[in-house]
Design a protein around this motif. Structure first.
Motif, PDB file in Angstrom:
ATOM      1  N   ASP A  74      -5.037 -57.848 -10.005  1.00 14.08           N
ATOM      2  CA  ASP A  74      -3.620 -57.608 -10.317  1.00 14.08           C
ATOM      3  C   ASP A  74      -2.711 -58.404  -9.384  1.00 14.08           C
ATOM      4  OD1 ASP A  74      -4.114 -55.888 -12.445  1.00 14.08           O
ATOM      5  OD2 ASP A  74      -4.161 -54.113 -11.162  1.00 14.08           O
ATOM      6  N   LEU A  75      -3.106 -58.522  -8.120  1.00  8.31           N
ATOM      7  CA  LEU A  75      -2.328 -59.352  -7.194  1.00  8.31           C
ATOM      8  C   LEU A  75      -2.397 -60.813  -7.600  1.00  8.31           C
ATOM      9  CD1 LEU A  75      -3.250 -57.834  -3.706  1.00  8.31           C
ATOM     10  CD2 LEU A  75      -1.409 -57.165  -5.270  1.00  8.31           C
ATOM     11  N   ALA A  76      -3.592 -61.248  -8.039  1.00  3.15           N
ATOM     12  CA  ALA A  76      -3.740 -62.629  -8.501  1.00  3.15           C
ATOM     13  C   ALA A  76      -2.789 -62.920  -9.651  1.00  3.15           C
ATOM     14  CB  ALA A  76      -5.183 -62.879  -8.928  1.00  3.15           C
ATOM     15  N   ALA A  77      -2.665 -61.962 -10.571  1.00  2.00           N
ATOM     16  CA  ALA A  77      -1.808 -62.148 -11.742  1.00  2.00           C
ATOM     17  C   ALA A  77      -0.332 -62.234 -11.382  1.00  2.00           C
ATOM     18  CB  ALA A  77      -2.029 -61.002 -12.736  1.00  2.00           C
ATOM     19  N   MET A  78       0.045 -61.758 -10.210  1.00  2.00           N
ATOM     20  CA  MET A  78       1.430 -61.851  -9.755  1.00  2.00           C
ATOM     21  C   MET A  78       1.676 -63.079  -8.883  1.00  2.00           C
ATOM     22  SD  MET A  78       2.844 -59.073 -11.022  1.00  2.00           S
ATOM     23  CE  MET A  78       4.364 -58.901 -10.101  1.00  2.00           C
ATOM     24  N   GLY A  79       0.599 -63.798  -8.541  1.00  2.84           N
ATOM     25  CA  GLY A  79       0.745 -64.941  -7.647  1.00  2.84           C
ATOM     26  C   GLY A  79       0.889 -64.557  -6.193  1.00  2.84           C
ATOM     27  N   ALA A  80       0.475 -63.339  -5.844  1.00  5.39           N
ATOM     28  CA  ALA A  80       0.637 -62.847  -4.475  1.00  5.39           C
ATOM     29  C   ALA A  80      -0.550 -63.221  -3.614  1.00  5.39           C
ATOM     30  CB  ALA A  80       0.808 -61.325  -4.485  1.00  5.39           C
ATOM     31  N   GLU A  81      -0.328 -63.202  -2.311  1.00  3.30           N
ATOM     32  CA  GLU A  81      -1.396 -63.387  -1.332  1.00  3.30           C
ATOM     33  C   GLU A  81      -1.963 -62.019  -0.990  1.00  3.30           C
ATOM     34  OE1 GLU A  81      -1.647 -64.753   3.323  1.00  3.30           O
ATOM     35  OE2 GLU A  81      -0.353 -65.908   1.969  1.00  3.30           O
ATOM     36  N   ALA A  82      -3.285 -61.877  -1.005  1.00  2.00           N
ATOM     37  CA  ALA A  82      -3.909 -60.587  -0.722  1.00  2.00           C
ATOM     38  C   ALA A  82      -3.621 -60.148   0.703  1.00  2.00           C
ATOM     39  CB  ALA A  82      -5.412 -60.663  -0.968  1.00  2.00           C
ATOM     40  N   GLY A  83      -3.476 -58.836   0.882  1.00  5.96           N
ATOM     41  CA  GLY A  83      -3.220 -58.286   2.208  1.00  5.96           C
ATOM     42  C   GLY A  83      -4.149 -57.137   2.547  1.00  5.96           C
ATOM     43  N   GLU A  84      -3.774 -55.918   2.130  1.00 11.05           N
ATOM     44  CA  GLU A  84      -4.521 -54.736   2.509  1.00 11.05           C
ATOM     45  C   GLU A  84      -4.988 -53.961   1.284  1.00 11.05           C
ATOM     46  OE1 GLU A  84      -2.451 -56.578   5.208  1.00 11.05           O
ATOM     47  OE2 GLU A  84      -1.207 -55.261   3.965  1.00 11.05           O
ATOM     48  N   ALA A  85      -6.078 -53.217   1.479  1.00  4.55           N
ATOM     49  CA  ALA A  85      -6.587 -52.319   0.443  1.00  4.55           C
ATOM     50  C   ALA A  85      -6.792 -50.941   1.049  1.00  4.55           C
ATOM     51  CB  ALA A  85      -7.899 -52.847  -0.139  1.00  4.55           C
ATOM     52  N   TYR A  86      -6.555 -49.922   0.234  1.00  5.68           N
ATOM     53  CA  TYR A  86      -6.736 -48.530   0.638  1.00  5.68           C
ATOM     54  C   TYR A  86      -7.600 -47.872  -0.433  1.00  5.68           C
ATOM     55  CZ  TYR A  86      -2.765 -49.999   3.431  1.00  5.68           C
ATOM     56  OH  TYR A  86      -1.946 -50.705   4.267  1.00  5.68           O
ATOM     57  N   VAL A  87      -8.718 -47.301  -0.037  1.00  8.41           N
ATOM     58  CA  VAL A  87      -9.726 -46.843  -0.987  1.00  8.41           C
ATOM     59  C   VAL A  87      -9.923 -45.338  -0.868  1.00  8.41           C
ATOM     60  CG1 VAL A  87     -12.102 -47.087  -1.783  1.00  8.41           C
ATOM     61  CG2 VAL A  87     -10.909 -49.066  -0.802  1.00  8.41           C
ATOM     62  N   ALA A  88      -9.670 -44.615  -1.955  1.00  9.02           N
ATOM     63  CA  ALA A  88     -10.009 -43.195  -2.055  1.00  9.02           C
ATOM     64  C   ALA A  88     -11.320 -43.094  -2.822  1.00  9.02           C
ATOM     65  CB  ALA A  88      -8.914 -42.421  -2.768  1.00  9.02           C
TER      66      ALA A  88
END
Length: 310
Positions: A74-88
């Motif tokens: 989803d970040l790729a589709a926005m053209g964003a640079e990856a940062g952080e992930a939070y996993v439940a």
């Protein structure tokens, strides 16, 4: 293993990858230095709905990889640079400690390749393995980012990579067809197209989406959000190796499997100029906001995956 022991093991497995990280795993909340624009997405996967651990050879590690990959896509589709992930993570009774750790190891391996920091999360008991992933990407200007609503008549419609491998791989896993292990791997271990998304954004893409539900559904999202017609030439859709053979075994056209199967997590973009390393599959036109598909000189009616909640 107890919850506290698992969390301690997670801390040993995970690594921070950015100077933005001030506080992370081990505190009540993560603290991150922000850039001007945060891009946030939430994605969830549940055993029996989005993957099946009872498929031969499918592991909790596969599930962990897929869950993080889908969120980062989803970040790729926005053209964003990856940062952080939070996993439940919801863990069912009977899923062994090593399987839980393998799940996290697989997520961390993907996080390392994509310069993502798994900065926190939660661990609970659940009826089935459940992975809810929140990702935050970053940009310095709004102009660096792409939504779904900027397609204009005359734009080319392009896709990255080749399509259909994930759908073919699922058919192999389900026992509906025989095929190469590479197809199964494409379904179990997709790669988010983060670099491609940033490149397409830099080239001036006006609209972009990741192909999680299939070109037949996702192109329609672009048409409706942009208020334009999109025309797709199905014979121009690039097929992954082995897709045509699996399609023949299950009795569908190769382009149908590629356009409707979904979960390739490639990108579809609309832009006015040329886009190297992509394939042009259609054009944006003026008209009612919908998608027209054609193959062999005839119009084709196609629908990709649509989520059913009831």
């Amino acid at each position: 293993m107890s919850e506290l022991s698992l969390i301690a093991a997670f801390e040993e497995l995970l690594r921070p990858r950015s100077e933005r990280i001030v506080r992370w795993v081990g505190d009540d909340a993560a603290v991150v230095r922000a850039r001007p624009f945060a891009v946030t997405s939430v994605d969830a996967m549940v055993d029996g709905v989005h993957f099946r651990l009872d498929h031969p050879g499918v592991t909790a590690a596969d599930a962990g990889h897929r869950a993080l990959a889908a969120a980062l896509s989803d970040l790729a589709a926005m053209g964003a640079e990856a940062g952080e992930a939070y996993v439940a993570m919801g863990v069912p009774e009977g899923l062994g400690t090593e399987a839980v750790l393998d799940c996290v190891r697989a997520m961390e391996a993907l996080a390392e390749r994509t310069a993502t920091t798994i900065a926190g999360g939660d661990l609970v008991r659940a009826p089935a393995l459940t992975l809810a992933v929140t990702v935050t990407g970053w940009a310095d200007t709004q102009e660096e980012l792409v939504g779904r609503d900027g397609a204009r008549p005359g734009d080319a419609v392009v896709v990255t990579g080749a399509l259909g491998a994930a759908a073919a791989g699922l058919a192999v896993l389900d026992g509906r067809a025989r095929g190469d292990d590479a197809l199964v791997r494409a379904y179990l271990r997709p790669e988010p197209r983060l670099a491609e998304g940033r490149a397409l954004a830099a080239l001036g893409a006006g609209a972009m989406i990741d192909l999680s539900d299939g070109l037949a559904t996702d192109a329609r999202h672009l048409a409706q959000r942009s208020g334009v017609a999109i025309e797709i030439d199905l014979e121009a859709v690039p097929l992954a190796p082995g897709v045509a053979d699996v399609a023949a075994q299950i009795g569908v056209e190769p382009w149908e499997l590629a356009a409707t199967g979904g979960e390739d997590f490639e990108l579809c973009a609309c832009l006015a100029g040329e886009a190297p390393a992509t394939t042009r599959v259609g054009v944006v036109a003026a008209g009612d906001p919908d998608v027209r598909f054609s193959a062999g000189g005839a119009e084709r009616a196609l629908r990709g995956y649509e989520h059913r909640l009831g």
